[in-house]
Design an enzyme around this catalytic site. Sequence first.
Site, PDB file in Angstrom:
ATOM      1  CG  ASP A 125      -2.041  -0.937   1.218  1.00 26.01           C
ATOM      2  OD1 ASP A 125      -2.302  -1.504   0.143  1.00 26.01           O
ATOM      3  OD2 ASP A 125      -2.700  -1.118   2.260  1.00 26.01           O
ATOM      4  NE  ARG A 177      -4.250  -1.760  -4.353  1.00 31.95           N
ATOM      5  CZ  ARG A 177      -3.888  -2.008  -3.081  1.00 31.95           C
ATOM      6  NH1 ARG A 177      -3.638  -1.017  -2.248  1.00 31.95           N
ATOM      7  NH2 ARG A 177      -3.764  -3.246  -2.666  1.00 31.95           N
TER       8      ARG A 177
HETATM    9  C1  LIG Z   1      -8.503  -1.538  -3.760  1.00 32.68           C
HETATM   10  C2  LIG Z   1      -8.132  -0.159  -3.299  1.00 32.68           C
HETATM   11  C3  LIG Z   1      -6.918   0.038  -2.657  1.00 32.68           C
HETATM   12  C4  LIG Z   1      -6.539   1.320  -2.271  1.00 32.68           C
HETATM   13  N1  LIG Z   1      -5.286   1.518  -1.749  1.00 32.68           N
HETATM   14  C5  LIG Z   1      -4.876   2.775  -1.463  1.00 32.68           C
HETATM   15  C6  LIG Z   1      -3.545   3.044  -1.063  1.00 32.68           C
HETATM   16  O1  LIG Z   1      -2.700   2.156  -0.964  1.00 32.68           O
HETATM   17  N2  LIG Z   1      -3.214   4.325  -0.787  1.00 32.68           N
HETATM   18  C7  LIG Z   1      -4.108   5.366  -0.902  1.00 32.68           C
HETATM   19  O2  LIG Z   1      -3.726   6.517  -0.667  1.00 32.68           O
HETATM   20  N3  LIG Z   1      -5.382   5.120  -1.262  1.00 32.68           N
HETATM   21  C8  LIG Z   1      -5.796   3.874  -1.546  1.00 32.68           C
HETATM   22  N4  LIG Z   1      -7.084   3.658  -1.951  1.00 32.68           N
HETATM   23  C9  LIG Z   1      -8.095   4.727  -1.808  1.00 32.68           C
HETATM   24  C10 LIG Z   1      -8.171   5.614  -3.036  1.00 32.68           C
HETATM   25  O3  LIG Z   1      -6.990   6.361  -3.136  1.00 32.68           O
HETATM   26  C11 LIG Z   1      -9.378   6.567  -2.976  1.00 32.68           C
HETATM   27  O4  LIG Z   1      -9.292   7.381  -1.857  1.00 32.68           O
HETATM   28  C12 LIG Z   1     -10.721   5.864  -2.915  1.00 32.68           C
HETATM   29  O5  LIG Z   1     -10.737   4.758  -3.771  1.00 32.68           O
HETATM   30  C13 LIG Z   1     -11.840   6.817  -3.381  1.00 32.68           C
HETATM   31  O6  LIG Z   1     -11.556   7.294  -4.675  1.00 32.68           O
HETATM   32  P1  LIG Z   1     -12.416   6.883  -5.985  1.00 32.68           P
HETATM   33  O7  LIG Z   1     -11.462   6.757  -7.119  1.00 32.68           O
HETATM   34  O8  LIG Z   1     -13.249   5.706  -5.691  1.00 32.68           O
HETATM   35  O9  LIG Z   1     -13.241   8.174  -6.317  1.00 32.68           O
HETATM   36  P2  LIG Z   1     -14.308   9.005  -5.441  1.00 32.68           P
HETATM   37  O10 LIG Z   1     -14.648  10.183  -6.288  1.00 32.68           O
HETATM   38  O11 LIG Z   1     -13.817   9.262  -4.070  1.00 32.68           O
HETATM   39  O12 LIG Z   1     -15.519   8.018  -5.358  1.00 32.68           O
HETATM   40  C14 LIG Z   1     -16.314   7.703  -6.472  1.00 32.68           C
HETATM   41  C15 LIG Z   1     -17.697   7.334  -5.957  1.00 32.68           C
HETATM   42  O13 LIG Z   1     -17.577   6.144  -5.164  1.00 32.68           O
HETATM   43  C16 LIG Z   1     -18.389   6.250  -3.999  1.00 32.68           C
HETATM   44  N5  LIG Z   1     -17.557   6.151  -2.783  1.00 32.68           N
HETATM   45  C17 LIG Z   1     -16.240   6.396  -2.684  1.00 32.68           C
HETATM   46  N6  LIG Z   1     -15.828   6.143  -1.414  1.00 32.68           N
HETATM   47  C18 LIG Z   1     -16.920   5.755  -0.725  1.00 32.68           C
HETATM   48  C19 LIG Z   1     -17.159   5.357   0.609  1.00 32.68           C
HETATM   49  N7  LIG Z   1     -16.177   5.303   1.506  1.00 32.68           N
HETATM   50  N8  LIG Z   1     -18.423   4.979   0.965  1.00 32.68           N
HETATM   51  C20 LIG Z   1     -19.416   5.003   0.068  1.00 32.68           C
HETATM   52  N9  LIG Z   1     -19.265   5.387  -1.212  1.00 32.68           N
HETATM   53  C21 LIG Z   1     -18.043   5.756  -1.600  1.00 32.68           C
HETATM   54  C22 LIG Z   1     -19.100   7.573  -4.072  1.00 32.68           C
HETATM   55  O14 LIG Z   1     -20.375   7.377  -4.659  1.00 32.68           O
HETATM   56  C23 LIG Z   1     -18.279   8.403  -4.997  1.00 32.68           C
HETATM   57  O15 LIG Z   1     -19.016   9.335  -5.683  1.00 32.68           O
HETATM   58  C24 LIG Z   1      -7.457   2.406  -2.423  1.00 32.68           C
HETATM   59  C25 LIG Z   1      -8.669   2.196  -3.064  1.00 32.68           C
HETATM   60  C26 LIG Z   1      -9.007   0.955  -3.521  1.00 32.68           C
HETATM   61  C27 LIG Z   1     -10.294   0.785  -4.259  1.00 32.68           C
END
Ligand SMILES: Cc1cc2nc3c(=O)[nH]c(=O)nc-3n(C[C@H](O)[C@H](O)[C@H](O)COP(=O)(O)OP(=O)(O)OC[C@H]3O[C@@H](n4cnc5c(N)ncnc54)[C@H](O)[C@@H]3O)c2cc1C
Length: 302
Positions: A125, A177
Amino acid sequence: MRLLNSAIIKVVELFPKSFIYLFASRYIAGEKLEDAVRTVRELNSKGIFATMDVLGEDTTNVDEANAAVDEAIKVLETINRENLKSTLSIKLTQIGLKLDYNLCLDNMKKILTKAKELNNYIEIDMEDSTCTLDTIRIFKDLRKEFSNCGMVMQAYLRKADQYLKDALNELKSSSVRLCKGIYNEPAEIAFKGKQEIRDNFLRLLEFLFSENIYVGIATHDIKLINGAKELIKKYNKTNEQFEFQMLLGVKVDLRDQLVKDGFKVRVYVPYGVHWYKYSIRRMKENPELPIAIIKNIFSKRG
Ligand SMILES: Cc1cc2nc3c(=O)[nH]c(=O)nc-3n(C[C@H](O)[C@H](O)[C@H](O)COP(=O)(O)OP(=O)(O)OC[C@H]3O[C@@H](n4cnc5c(N)ncnc54)[C@H](O)[C@@H]3O)c2cc1C
């Protein structure tokens, strides 16, 4: 609703832990390894892969770091024994990154040795920007000996493309990732606008595809998923060259649709007693937070 949302976000850390847990239970498998095993088995039965994560970060002493290594090894053994389709995700600060670089490197080697023996894979991560350079350095050091680990890149980082280019040789036979990034970084380090982060995400994805690097496309953002689908077509990518990744409990319908459409999907399955910090981060990014909280209040009283 926006105002109500940001007001709640500001005070969320003042809520009692028991209340946060009510909300958090959607995002974590539970406190015990057997809870995670149950969740992964359920996902696997739907054709979904997993990456398990033992919650915890910012370990403050060597004993805690060693305990985290023992737990990681236990998870790998369990995945093997239970025949689960799951990798393991690790935060380097959990195994001593903030204590000592070499301690952390040695700890990762122990975990990777076990993973190699059991034919498994570790996803490292990416944490906040104080860890970026050391995380990439550890990844590059590990790749000299191990082929079974990949790293994460956050599209909000202004220097993300430079970091990927720096690690290009090691990434060629590995995986990235790609996610937006979750930590609250200063504007000098990270893009702040929604659209500029999206644009950078797709730019980086195109770069990784053009370099034939395996990508975990980690997002729930429909615009990015659609953008990724266009790039998948443009570069004639097959399911062996990328996967979609999502977090447990987020956008389940979208996730299931991707599986139906024939894409490989992996879900991040966190578990463990240190669920609090992770849950607070998830709550802060959930736009439906006020509704969820109000619903929880009523269902608790009702
Ligand atoms: C498998 C995986 C591993 C990850 N690993 C890391 C990492 O190592 N380091 C790091 O900094 N980040 C990590 N992240 C988090 C990532 O950086 C984002 O903060 C997170 O995925 C939200 O961004 P998004 O691209 O989904 O877009 P967003 O614009 O945040 O979300 C898109 C839509 O998804 C929905 N959504 C998003 N989050 C939520 C929630 N918590 N509850 C309900 N609905 C929600 C909402 O409807 C939103 O409009 C990871 C994410 C995933 C999926």
